[in-house]
Design an enzyme around this catalytic site. Sequence first.
Site, PDB file in Angstrom:
ATOM      1  CG  HIS A 193      -1.660  -1.227   1.496  1.00  0.00           C
ATOM      2  ND1 HIS A 193      -1.119  -2.343   2.096  1.00  0.00           N
ATOM      3  CD2 HIS A 193      -2.952  -1.535   1.221  1.00  0.00           C
ATOM      4  CE1 HIS A 193      -2.059  -3.276   2.216  1.00  0.00           C
ATOM      5  NE2 HIS A 193      -3.179  -2.812   1.687  1.00  0.00           N
TER       6      HIS A 193
ATOM      7  CG  HIS B 270      -9.575  -2.206   7.241  1.00  0.00           C
ATOM      8  ND1 HIS B 270      -8.243  -2.481   7.077  1.00  0.00           N
ATOM      9  CD2 HIS B 270     -10.215  -2.741   6.176  1.00  0.00           C
ATOM     10  CE1 HIS B 270      -8.078  -3.160   5.955  1.00  0.00           C
ATOM     11  NE2 HIS B 270      -9.256  -3.332   5.383  1.00  0.00           N
TER      12      HIS B 270
ATOM     13  CG  ASP C 106      -6.902   0.177   1.021  1.00  0.00           C
ATOM     14  OD1 ASP C 106      -7.742  -0.682   0.704  1.00  0.00           O
ATOM     15  OD2 ASP C 106      -6.053  -0.005   1.923  1.00  0.00           O
TER      16      ASP C 106
END
Length: 373
Positions: free
Chosen positions: A210, A222, A292
Amino acid sequence: MNKSLLAALLLLLSFTSALADTSRQPDSLSIKIGQMLMIGFRGMEAKAGSPVAADIRERGIGAVVLFDYDVPSRSPVRNIESAEQLRRLSSELQQRSSIPLLVAIDQEGGRVCRLKPSRGFPPTLSAARLGKLDNADNTRQAAGSTAALLASLGVNMNLAPVVDLNVNQNNPVIGKLDRSFSADPAVVARQARIFVDAFHRHGVIAALKHFPGHGSSTTDTHKDFTDVTATWSKKELEPYRKLIGEGYNDPVMTAHVFNARLDSRYPATLSKATIDGFLRQKLGFRGVVVSDDMQMKAIADRYGLEEAIRLSIDAGVDILIFGNNVSYDPDIASKATSIIRRLVEKGAISPKRIDESYRRIMALKTRTIAPRP
């Protein structure tokens, strides 16, 4: 005529047909916007009348992402039941679209694996295990098996490999899940190269993630805002620098991490300094940038949907992922397409910026996606 040229011509013809079909796609801007969206959905079929079929037909989304577990409802019923079912789903999805779809999945290996043995799929090795072995033959075998499986199922994009460095072994989302090959950037780059090559041999698109590095984080994007300013170092860029320098041009996925060393205001996915300034200008990356999941709390809890979309596109993101698996919004594709169109119409995003993303996406599809029979 060779196969790659034929694929390119057929993809061009499918786009021309889509442009001409004004009953379903009112104008070229709608087509371009649709190609910038990767949407998650509920259902193991894509029959006519299903929500995902409507998103493909009416919104023209260019990509979907598949999951085995529905997090918001805490249900094992999502998109994946068996190999036969998944193969049928992939075929149905492609049949709904006038332009070939990216059908994506997170099949990293180990704990992050949507195709699990409990559903009849073969077991996989984690990146941490492969990196510890650091044996090219073992990695080539593991990556090749994954790639062959995905190709046989009609899944043409794997959101992998992870090239985050295992800087913090207690990292809740990288280190503790064995998602990193190593803390050594040379090992990470070497292992990732083997994975990418194996994917390509089977016609599967890769995605390095990432960017600009999630391995040193202490929290999970998250769930919350994640600041790596004090823990990140430039060596986390080395796998990207090496692979891009060697010609890597599959997608790169951004992280939602905040890194004041690169941008004192915005997290990476929303940061023009990070994506356009560093990834594109300094590292020379010319391919597709994928966000993402835009519904992750590091973004969704701090930015409104319109602001997040505007900032990410302005920063240089080409494909926005709305996985619909952190939270679930059945209308997210409709909302996102309407927001992007409104931003273009009021001048907050230029048509040129949309064109740039569209050209990159279509170049990727032309280069890698075989035409449907």
